[in-house]
Design a protein around this motif. Structure first.
Motif, PDB file in Angstrom:
ATOM      1  N   LYS A 175       0.830  -1.202   0.000  1.00 30.15           N
ATOM      2  CA  LYS A 175       0.000   0.000   0.000  1.00 30.15           C
ATOM      3  C   LYS A 175       0.863   1.251   0.000  1.00 30.15           C
ATOM      4  O   LYS A 175       0.583   2.220  -0.727  1.00 30.15           O
ATOM      5  N   GLU A 176       1.928   1.245   0.784  1.00 29.27           N
ATOM      6  CA  GLU A 176       2.827   2.399   0.832  1.00 29.27           C
ATOM      7  C   GLU A 176       3.535   2.603  -0.508  1.00 29.27           C
ATOM      8  O   GLU A 176       3.740   3.744  -0.950  1.00 29.27           O
ATOM      9  N   ALA A 177       3.893   1.503  -1.177  1.00 29.69           N
ATOM     10  CA  ALA A 177       4.558   1.596  -2.480  1.00 29.69           C
ATOM     11  C   ALA A 177       3.636   2.207  -3.525  1.00 29.69           C
ATOM     12  O   ALA A 177       4.063   3.031  -4.347  1.00 29.69           O
ATOM     13  N   VAL A 178       2.369   1.804  -3.520  1.00 32.30           N
ATOM     14  CA  VAL A 178       1.398   2.366  -4.469  1.00 32.30           C
ATOM     15  C   VAL A 178       1.145   3.834  -4.145  1.00 32.30           C
ATOM     16  O   VAL A 178       1.140   4.699  -5.031  1.00 32.30           O
ATOM     17  N   LYS A 179       0.954   4.138  -2.869  1.00 33.13           N
ATOM     18  CA  LYS A 179       0.683   5.505  -2.439  1.00 33.13           C
ATOM     19  C   LYS A 179       1.794   6.453  -2.872  1.00 33.13           C
ATOM     20  O   LYS A 179       1.530   7.583  -3.327  1.00 33.13           O
ATOM     21  N   ALA A 180       3.038   6.019  -2.743  1.00 35.54           N
ATOM     22  CA  ALA A 180       4.176   6.863  -3.102  1.00 35.54           C
ATOM     23  C   ALA A 180       4.177   7.225  -4.576  1.00 35.54           C
ATOM     24  O   ALA A 180       4.728   8.256  -4.969  1.00 35.54           O
ATOM     25  N   ARG A 181       3.529   6.397  -5.389  1.00 38.78           N
ATOM     26  CA  ARG A 181       3.533   6.626  -6.837  1.00 38.78           C
ATOM     27  C   ARG A 181       2.294   7.369  -7.331  1.00 38.78           C
ATOM     28  O   ARG A 181       2.113   7.526  -8.540  1.00 38.78           O
ATOM     29  N   LEU A 182       1.457   7.823  -6.421  1.00 35.32           N
ATOM     30  CA  LEU A 182       0.260   8.572  -6.799  1.00 35.32           C
ATOM     31  C   LEU A 182       0.481  10.079  -6.724  1.00 35.32           C
ATOM     32  O   LEU A 182      -0.422  10.849  -7.075  1.00 35.32           O
ATOM     33  N   ARG A 183       1.638  10.513  -6.275  1.00 34.68           N
ATOM     34  CA  ARG A 183       1.948  11.952  -6.212  1.00 34.68           C
ATOM     35  C   ARG A 183       2.240  12.428  -7.641  1.00 34.68           C
ATOM     36  O   ARG A 183       3.274  12.103  -8.214  1.00 34.68           O
ATOM     37  N   SER A 184       1.312  13.196  -8.197  1.00 34.39           N
ATOM     38  CA  SER A 184       1.406  13.518  -9.622  1.00 34.39           C
ATOM     39  C   SER A 184       0.936  14.928  -9.907  1.00 34.39           C
ATOM     40  O   SER A 184       0.100  15.480  -9.183  1.00 34.39           O
ATOM     41  N   GLY A 195      -0.539  15.542 -12.836  1.00 39.77           N
ATOM     42  CA  GLY A 195      -1.716  15.386 -13.678  1.00 39.77           C
ATOM     43  C   GLY A 195      -2.476  14.120 -13.358  1.00 39.77           C
ATOM     44  O   GLY A 195      -2.332  13.527 -12.285  1.00 39.77           O
ATOM     45  N   LYS A 196      -3.270  13.654 -14.318  1.00 35.36           N
ATOM     46  CA  LYS A 196      -4.080  12.456 -14.129  1.00 35.36           C
ATOM     47  C   LYS A 196      -3.200  11.213 -14.013  1.00 35.36           C
ATOM     48  O   LYS A 196      -2.075  11.183 -14.514  1.00 35.36           O
ATOM     49  N   ILE A 197      -3.770  10.187 -13.374  1.00 35.01           N
ATOM     50  CA  ILE A 197      -3.047   8.938 -13.164  1.00 35.01           C
ATOM     51  C   ILE A 197      -3.756   7.822 -13.915  1.00 35.01           C
ATOM     52  O   ILE A 197      -4.968   7.643 -13.797  1.00 35.01           O
ATOM     53  N   GLY A 198      -2.979   7.071 -14.704  1.00 37.17           N
ATOM     54  CA  GLY A 198      -3.514   5.932 -15.429  1.00 37.17           C
ATOM     55  C   GLY A 198      -2.801   4.656 -15.022  1.00 37.17           C
ATOM     56  O   GLY A 198      -1.793   4.684 -14.312  1.00 37.17           O
ATOM     57  N   LEU A 248      -7.001   4.097  -2.774  1.00 32.59           N
ATOM     58  CA  LEU A 248      -6.372   5.297  -2.219  1.00 32.59           C
ATOM     59  C   LEU A 248      -6.929   6.562  -2.860  1.00 32.59           C
ATOM     60  O   LEU A 248      -7.150   7.572  -2.181  1.00 32.59           O
ATOM     61  N   LEU A 249      -7.188   6.521  -4.164  1.00 31.64           N
ATOM     62  CA  LEU A 249      -7.735   7.691  -4.856  1.00 31.64           C
ATOM     63  C   LEU A 249      -9.188   7.939  -4.472  1.00 31.64           C
ATOM     64  O   LEU A 249      -9.642   9.083  -4.423  1.00 31.64           O
ATOM     65  N   ARG A 250      -9.912   6.846  -4.196  1.00 32.29           N
ATOM     66  CA  ARG A 250     -11.326   6.974  -3.812  1.00 32.29           C
ATOM     67  C   ARG A 250     -11.465   7.791  -2.531  1.00 32.29           C
ATOM     68  O   ARG A 250     -12.429   8.555  -2.373  1.00 32.29           O
ATOM     69  N   ALA A 251     -10.508   7.639  -1.636  1.00 32.67           N
ATOM     70  CA  ALA A 251     -10.549   8.403  -0.386  1.00 32.67           C
ATOM     71  C   ALA A 251     -10.408   9.900  -0.641  1.00 32.67           C
ATOM     72  O   ALA A 251     -10.782  10.719   0.208  1.00 32.67           O
TER      73      ALA A 251
END
Length: 630
Positions: A247-256, A258-261, A280-283
């Motif tokens: 979960k922490e690994a995915v979260k670290a890669r959501l800092r963007s 623009g949009k995330i695909g 994580l994005l739903r929250a």
């Protein structure tokens, strides 16, 4: 990711501003948000910028430190940013205007070269020490960055892009013929510092390099192989521990910015990445955009019973359960497999193993860019990390025999523990090199000239011999300290204006999953493999995805696609036959395979279309271009 580049004179002469400007122009796709250069005497450094995080806007590199005189450049997206900010004593309110490259610079000022052991993520940097006339370069543990270099007694040049080095024309470049042969016959020994351009080297992951006028010192600062086994009280404890680190690994890669695909297949790896990212994005009341390759036709005739070609239904199930995934099918009608190969050669400047996948990979990246995605997630490294199958031999003897049966168990045990010399002798007696060449497009005369068969027999990295332990098998996939999967994805991302990120390659995820005892990956009661990820994704992935034991083939419609562009295939085979490629490739054999592809709807036709025809075409086009331009 941003890109970095530079030139250091080792003979004391001044660096030409024209050379540095040439590198800047070649790397324009790496810097859609600008590019700055610093040049003084015998040293020039540059950064091509891509604002891939909100903080990146505030970064100004190259940076000249007025106290120490150090000149610093970097491309960086740091996974443990909060930890590093705390270590540097930076308050959260101040951190909003500090880019990851700047944070990496402060880490270097505080801990020097030792800082590379503390920093996780996708990063590479260079720092020049004027007093010592020393350049220090380093790359991440296993991240998605690229760093190439050229060195002779006069000059040292480096860049995230190999094109930037080739454009300098510092010396005549030779082709590494062994590298070409290894790609053709699927011998992964070409991974590592070598490139197909003999004079250009890669800086592999987990390596640093010190350059002075007198010497080059390369050092591996972290070894994946040294990971210690983790012992927890209960099997279930590994699930909770994995969920936390993943979960922490995915979260670290959501800092963007623009949009995330996400590139979403029907499998466990990208499915797990998508499910956790969506949660994580739903929250934050945000949505995830997903892209799935869809075949043009029915593909079952090309696959075995354990494979399937249309992954879209399973991807739909993943998207439905997440509720905030917008899923787009990618049919890739606009680009043919041959066009995709030509395009990828322009991006990567060398032939590649999986040439048959480029049409759908390129279409996903182009669509992601069109949809405004700055980040594209994937799960490319999952097979050897989060979804490792487990080795049957890690289970009880009763389990092993039940799995193989007595006869096959005895045979597998014999192969497992037979001395290498005995296996080599068996191969020499029962499998002549000619049989190997028939499974590839390599010209037999070229193979014999290199004495390729003997070299393969002597190599421990050859696929000819079974690996004794589960970790040995995983090392062959991960290629620790040698893999160029990061460089490949960094270059592809730059070409399409997106930042490719892979949570399954997170160094903390890799370290954890490699520390899990191999027996945990198989449930001895149900005999289900990939047990850790299947249990960890309970409630996150639908059961038809989570418990699926068949393998998806996203290029399963390669045969009908090649038939559609038959004129292109004929033209490119003529092109190979009329060029330098004919000395390296068995073009008549490739034509035989092409006839099979045109006339047979069989698994053999599909397999040879990818492993012989497509891989051979890519290698041949590279050879022709190399010698025509040389």
């Amino acid at each position: 990711m941003s890109g970095i580049f530079g030139i250091v004179s080792r003979d004391g002469l001044a660096v030409s501003s024209v050379m540095l400007e040439t590198m800047r122009q070649v790397m324009v796709e790496w810097g859609p948000d600008g590019c700055d250069i610093w040049l003084e005497g015998g040293v020039g450094l540059g950064q091509a910028r891509f604002f891939n995080t909100p903080e990146a806007h505030y970064e100004h590199l190259p940076y000249v430190d007025t106290t120490t005189g150090l000149v610093f450049i970097a491309t960086a997206r740091l996974d443990n940013r909060d930890e590093l900010l705390a270590a540097c004593g930076i308050k959260k309110v101040d951190a909003l205007t500090i880019g990851d490259g700047e944070l990496l610079r402060q880490m270097y000022l505080r801990w020097g070269e030792e800082c590379i052991k503390r920093v996780y993520g996708d990063w590479s940097f260079a720092v020049y020490h004027p007093v010592e006339r020393k350049l220090f370069l380093a790359r991440d543990h296993f991240g998605y960055t690229a760093l190439y270099y050229y060195a002779d007694q006069r000059v040292f040049a480096f860049a995230s892009s190999r094109k930037a080095l080739l454009a300098l024309g510092l010396a005549p470049v030779e082709m590494d013929e062994l590298y070409l042969a290894q790609v053709l016959v699927s011998w992964p020994d070409y991974h590592g510092e070598r490139t197909i351009h003999k004079q250009l080297k890669r800086l592999p992951p987990a390596h640093c390099l010190s350059v002075t006028p007198e010497r080059l010192d390369k050092h591996c600062y972290w070894r994946m192989e040294d990971t210690q086994e983790l012992h927890l009280p209960r099997r279930e404890d590994y699930i909770e521990a994995f969920r936390e680190v993943f979960k922490e690994a995915v979260k670290a890669r959501l800092r963007s910015e623009g949009k995330i695909g996400v590139s979403l297949s029907g499998g466990l790896d990208s499915g797990s990445v998508a499910a956790v990212a969506a949660s994580l994005l739903r929250a934050e009341n945000k949505r995830l955009i997903a892209y799935t390759s869809v075949p043009l036709t029915e593909t079952s005739v090309y696959l075995g019973k354990h494979s399937f070609g249309n992954e879209f239904p399973l991807a739909q199930s993943t998207a439905r359960q997440a509720k905030n995934i917008d899923l787009f099918p990618i049919v890739a009608k606009a680009i043919s497999p041959i066009q995709a190969i030509r395009s990828m050669l322009a991006v990567r400047n060398e032939p590649a193993h999986a040439a048959g996948n480029f049409f759908w990979l390129q279409s996903i990246r182009e669509t992601a860019r069109y949809k405004g995605c700055h980040v594209l997630l994937n799960g490319q490294c999952g097979n050897a990390s989060i979804s490792w199958t487990g080795d049957v031999f890690s289970q009880s003897l009763l389990f092993q025999v039940g799995h193989f049966g007595w006869r096959r168990w005895i045979k597998e045990m014999a192969k497992r523990y037979a001395p290498l010399s005995l296996l080599q002798a068996y191969r020499r007696m029962h499998m002549p090199g000619k049989a190997v060449w028939q499974s590839s497009a390599i010209h037999p005369d070229f193979a014999y000239r290199l004495n390729l068969w003997e070299q393969m027999l002597e190599s421990t990295n050859s696929l000819l011999f079974p690996k004794n332990t589960a970790l040995d098998k995983r090392w062959l996939i991960l290629k620790p300290g040698r893999s160029f999967v990061g460089a490949k994805n960094a270059e592809n991302g730059a070409a399409f204006g997106i930042d490719v990120r892979d949570p399954t390659a997170d160094i903390r995820v890799l370290t954890f999953t490699l520390s899990v005892p191999d027996r945990i990956f198989i449930d001895p009661e149900t005999r289900v493999d990939r047990w850790l990820i299947r249990e960890a994704m309970r409630g996150h992935l639908p059961d038809e995805v989570r418990l699926n034991r068949r393998f998806g083939q996203q290029s399963a419609d390669l045969v009908p696609r090649l038939r559609i562009c038959a004129a292109e295939v004929e033209a490119v085979l003529n092109e190979l036959e009329d060029g330098f490629a004919v000395d390296y490739l068995n073009v008549p054999y490739m034509r035989q395979v092409w006839q099979m592809v045109q006339n047979q709807d069989t698994p053999e036709a599909f397999h040879k279309a990818g492993s012989i025809l497509m891989r051979g075409i890519m290698a041949g086009l590279f050879v022709n271009e190399f010698y025509n331009n040389g």
